[in-house]
Structures are given as C-alpha cells and as structure tokens.
Design a protein around this motif. Structure first.
Motif, short mmCIF file in Angstrom:
data_model
loop_
_atom_site.label_atom_id
_atom_site.label_comp_id
_atom_site.label_asym_id
_atom_site.label_seq_id
_atom_site.Cartn_x
_atom_site.Cartn_y
_atom_site.Cartn_z
N HIS A 304 -27.67 93.94 -32.89
CA HIS A 304 -29.01 94.27 -32.50
C HIS A 304 -29.07 94.22 -30.92
O HIS A 304 -29.79 95.08 -30.39
CB HIS A 304 -29.97 93.49 -33.16
N TRP A 334 -37.67 101.83 -40.85
CA TRP A 334 -37.11 100.64 -41.03
C TRP A 334 -37.97 99.47 -40.17
O TRP A 334 -38.27 98.28 -40.56
CB TRP A 334 -35.78 100.37 -40.77
N LEU A 335 -38.43 99.85 -39.14
CA LEU A 335 -39.48 99.09 -38.24
C LEU A 335 -40.89 98.92 -38.92
O LEU A 335 -40.94 97.71 -38.67
CB LEU A 335 -39.32 99.80 -36.77
N GLN A 338 -40.20 96.36 -41.78
CA GLN A 338 -39.89 94.98 -41.33
C GLN A 338 -41.32 94.46 -41.02
O GLN A 338 -41.60 93.20 -41.10
CB GLN A 338 -38.92 94.87 -40.01
N TYR A 339 -42.13 95.10 -40.21
CA TYR A 339 -43.30 94.69 -39.92
C TYR A 339 -44.37 94.29 -41.07
O TYR A 339 -45.23 93.36 -41.10
CB TYR A 339 -44.29 95.77 -38.84
N PHE A 341 -43.32 93.64 -44.03
CA PHE A 341 -42.84 92.39 -44.62
C PHE A 341 -42.92 91.23 -43.85
O PHE A 341 -43.26 90.26 -44.59
CB PHE A 341 -41.46 92.56 -44.79
N LEU A 342 -43.09 91.35 -42.57
CA LEU A 342 -43.48 90.15 -41.86
C LEU A 342 -44.63 89.69 -41.96
O LEU A 342 -45.24 88.52 -42.26
CB LEU A 342 -43.13 90.21 -40.30
#
Length: 578
Positions: A304, A334-335, A338-339, A341-342
C-alpha cells in the motif's frame, strides 16, 4: 495463632501404586535390554549413544517445578514428612499469603530467595534451629493477608490514573522549572536546590554536596531514619499484638524491608537514571512484541505504501485508455466498499458498547459490593474483618472522580507539551472533555455511559488479577536471574548512559506510527530522537528521582493504611501495646 495455620486442601493422589509402577518400570527395562542385546548381536558394534545425564540442563529457573523446589528446600525442608512417598502440596505446609495460590507461589519464591541470601548466611552460623525463620515467614504471611484485605477497599482506578499521574506531573513540572537557567554562571543556583525548595522532603534534607561532604552524610542518615520509621509504622498497623511485642522479630523484619527493599531498591538502584531508562526500554519492547503485526500485514502495508508513493502518471503511463478506466473503476469500487465496511463496523461497535454500558454496575456501588464480597470470601484469612467500614453511597459518590477528569490526561498533555506544540489539539480535547462532563446526558460524568465503559475497560484489561502471577514471575526473573541475586553491575560510564537514553528514545519512537511522527515532530530521524531524549531527561538526576519514588511509596502506604496519616509511629505502638 490458629489464623496462621495453612488452608485445608485435598492431597494430590496418583492412580498408579508405587509397587505396580516399580514392576512396570522393571519389566519395561528388562524387555528393552533384551531387545537391545539381540539387536547388538545382529548388527555388530554400534556407535555409543550419549546418555541423558550428559545432556545440558534446560530447566527454566522460573518454572513452577523449579520454584516449588526452591521453596521446599529453603522454607519448609524441616516441615516435610520424610516418610511420605508423595510430598504434600505447598499450600498445606506453609501459611497462605493471599487468596490466590498462583500469587502465593511467586511471593514465596521472593521470600525464599531473600531469606536464603540475607538470613541463612549468618543465622545458620549461630544455630541450626529453623524455628526463627518459620516465625519470620508467619509474620510476613500475616502482613500480606492484611494487605490483601486492605487493597480490596482501595479505589485502584483513582490511585493508578489520578494520584500517581499527579505525582509524575508535579515531578515533570518541577524538574523543568529547576533546570531552566535564568541567570549566568556566577549567579545561577543549583537545580537540586531549586527542586528541593519546590518539592521539600524532610528525609532528603539537606541537599547533598556534589563531592560527598558532610551534608551528603547527614542527608543519608536522615534518609535511613525515615525508612526505619516508615517500616515500623507499617508493622505497627499490620502485625498482631503478640508478634509486635517480640523486638527481635520486628527488628529483623524491619531491617529487611527498610534497608534491602526500600533502601536498596527504591532509594538506591531504582533512582538511577540509566536504570529507569532501561526499564522504560524493556516495557516498550514488551508492548512492541505484543502488537499484532504479522508478516502478511507487513507485506500488505508495504504494498500500500508503494502504491501510495506512486504518482498517477507513473501508474497509468504503461496502461491503455481502457485499462486506465478499468483500473480507476476498480480502485473507486474497493475504496467505497472499505468505507462502507468501516462505517458499519463503527456503528456496530457503538451500538454494542451502548447496550453493554447500560448493564454495567455503577462505580459508586461497585466498590461497596466488592468490599462485602471480599469480606465474606476472606473470612478465614483476616480475623478482624468486622472492623472494615464501608462508606455510604452518597459519600462515596463525592469521592469518585470521572475517568476523563483524572490527572492522567493532564500529565499526558504536559509530557507531550501539546499546549505549546499543538494548541488547537489541546483546545479541542478540552472542549470535548467539557462537553462530555456537562453536555447532553453527561455521558462522561460519574456513572455516565462513557465513564462506566472506561471503568469496565480498566478493570478488564489493566486491573485483571489473573495477570498478577505472570507479572511477579517476570519481575523475579529480572531481579533474581537463576533465583539468585544478579552480580553487581558496573555503573555505566557517562557515554554509555547516553547510549542507553538514545536506545530508549528509539524504542519509544518505534511504537509511534510514521504518519503521527510526521505530524507531531516533523524533521528527520535524528531530530525526533533528540526531542524524545529531551523528554526522558526528566529522570536524569538521582536526587530528584528520589523525591518522586519516595512520594509514590508514601502515597501507596497511606492509601493502604490511613492510620499512618492520622497518628505517629510512637502513638500507634502505644495504642497497640497498651
């Protein structure tokens, strides 16, 4: 003296009798010998095999087996029944020290080492009678049981997160003030004099000379008298009356605790700056080893970081137009995922935390309930349990301070110097603290939702009693390697002490993420290490460190024995012996 008798517990037994065990071993040995003989005849001469007795010893000195052997050989060799095939458990031989067998095992290991190294060396030359050592062990056992009962009545959260950080904050501010030069060389005052004037202690008066003159000797004498009075006051509170009348026992126990423990450890080695820096380094290394950083995670972070450092031009020059669009679409997808899921994880954690906090007991009544439970569970340990008094709930509420209002936060602010480096962050934190204490719902006030969550987290992760045996075991391994006092260490030279301080600063920096270092410190690696070393200089003077260490000792003793804050040592002795 019935309260000093050991607890009655079941004796460990074996399912195999000694006769059957011997016959089984003999038959197996005969069979193995015959098999080996036939094999040797068939195969001819063989290479000799090393016997187990020639192998190097790999016994861990802090293991339970080695610890039990040390305790039996030192403290209870005359109490073991020689005719028994199975030795009695250690709990049935020695009086209990606490209500936990695991803690008792580690404490008895400390007692065994101290008595073997500092008592047997001269007492066995006078007489082989072991009764004197047995009486000393009984006195220590009585004191530890009384201390355990008193610990149950102390608000440990307030001591660890409010009062001890307050002492550290005072030491930090006074040290910085004393070492801040206001005048040139002819008019300057010694930093020790300024420090002692701002934080005076009778036992550390007068300020010692740098060359070890008469003032230094006078200060050492005052310090020795102070340690003796401190220990005698503790014994006057904890010892039973019949043992308090024995001057020989009280003198020996008082000498062991005042000179060997308080004088040798607290006022001696622990006050040295290089030793404090080494302790901080070891603690930081333990924390670093417990961080969950697997190899896969490290590789993922590296990948990363490489992608993050790659510019958009470098990432797309080798792709076609369709490939670039596809790559941007995948990255965006994917970004966003991820947000989402967060955010879902944060909402789930917040919901579970709020629902759990509603079922947690309030802090005001938790102390009272724990006091009642401890008094019932330790009925057989302390005879005077009826003297324990619990405060009313209303009065206890006044004594309870909210977790977010304790001194640990102001100490961290002073240690990091946030008010100077990042005033915006310090102001934001102060505003959030004020809102939590006085805002809607007062979630941060005593028995609020946030206050109960923080209190529960402290009790679960910091004040977990199941971790105490391992902490005592690690402390014994560090203080007494191989169950013996470590050889006297050569005091490091000034250059070596600077290297120890630098290593401590580098270890602390390794715990801080790189992005936070860039925001807080800025500059290069050497500049960051130098700034951390500047903070570590709060422990660079042994005389100033003694003020802090003796202040901590006094605080702990007064919290455990409030009688010492109200009456003098002579008054306590007269009250107990009259």
């Amino acid at each position: 003296m019935s309260r000093l008798q050991p607890r009655s517990k079941a004796i460990s037994t074996s399912n195999v009798s000694p006769q059957s065990a011997v016959s089984t071993v003999a038959s197996s040995a005969t069979g193995s010998n015959s098999a080996a003989t036939s094999k040797d005849i068939a195969s001819g001469p063989q290479t000799p095999v090393s016997r187990p007795g020639n192998r190097p010893s790999t016994v861990d000195p802090v293991s339970d087996r080695s610890t039990l052997f040390l305790i039996r050989r030192t403290l209870c060799s005359h109490l073991v029944d020689k005719g028994r095939s199975t030795p009695l458990p250690i709990e049935n031989i020695l009086p209990p020290l606490t209500s936990s067998n695991g803690v008792d095992l580690q404490l008895y290991a400390f007692i065994a080492i101290i008595i073997r190294e500092f008592v047997h060396t001269w007492y066995t030359k006078i007489t082989p009678d072991p009764m004197f050592v047995e009486e000393v062990v009984k006195i220590i056992a009585h004191c530890t049981r009384a201390l355990e009962q008193r610990i149950r009545n102390v608000d440990l959260q307030s001591v660890l997160f409010d009062e001890l950080p307050d002492l550290l904050d005072v030491h930090l501010k006074v040290h910085r003030t004393a070492h801040y030069k206001l005048h040139p060389s002819p008019l300057e005052v010694s930093p020790r004099t300024i420090y002692h004037s701002l934080w005076p202690m009778t036992c550390l008066s007068p300020v010692p000379d740098d060359d070890g003159g008469p003032l230094s000797q006078q200060q050492m004498n005052n310090e020795a008298v102070y340690r003796q009075m401190l220990v005698q006051g503790v014994l006057a509170v904890l010892l039973p009356t019949e043992d308090l009348e024995n001057d020989c026992l009280t003198t020996l126990v008082g000498q062991i605790f005042s000179e060997m423990i308080i004088g040798g450890a607290v006022g001696g080695k622990a006050a040295e700056p290089w030793l404090l820096w080494e302790v901080i380094t070891k603690v930081a290394e333990v924390v670093q080893n417990q961080l969950p950083r697997s190899k896969a995670k490290v590789r993922l972070e590296r990948s990363h970081s490489d992608v993050g450092r790659m510019s958009p031009f470098d990432a797309t020059t080798q792709m076609s137009k369709a490939g670039r669009l596809k790559w941007h679409a995948q990255k965006t997808f994917w970004l966003v995922l991820q947000y989402i899921f967060l955010a879902w994880t944060a909402l789930r954690f917040l919901f579970n935390t709020i629902t759990t906090a509603s079922s947690l007991p309030p802090r005001s009544s938790a102390r009272k309930e724990s006091t009642k439970d401890s008094s019932h569970s330790t009925d057989h340990l302390t005879p005077n349990k009826s003297n324990i008094e619990t405060l009313p709930i209303g009065e206890d509420l006044e004594l309870k301070k909210p977790i977010i209002k304790m001194k640990v936060w102001s100490f961290v602010d002073s240690l990091l110097d946030l008010s100077f480096r990042m005033p915006w962050l310090s102001g934001t934190i102060s505003m959030l603290q004020w809102a939590a204490l006085t805002g809607f719902g007062e979630v941060g006030n005593t028995d609020g939702i946030l206050d109960k969550i923080l209190s529960h987290a402290i009790d679960t992760h910091v004040l977990d009693p199941s971790q105490l045996p391992s902490v005592l075991r690690n402390a014994r391994a560090a203080l007494f390697p191989n169950n013996a006092p470590a050889p006297p260490r050569v005091i490091p030279s000034p250059a070596e002490q600077l290297l120890i301080r630098k290593k401590c600063a580098e270890t602390i920096l390794s715990l801080i993420p790189a992005k936070i270092q860039d925001i807080y410190f800025g500059g290069g690696r050497e500049k960051r290490v130098a700034e951390v070393e500047e903070v570590l200089n709060m422990f660079d003077d042994p005389y100033c460190n003694k003020h802090l260490l003796y202040g901590i000792v006094e605080l702990l003793i007064v919290r455990l024995m409030p009688e010492l804050a109200e009456k003098g040592v002579e008054e306590l002795f007269e009250e107990r012996l009259s």
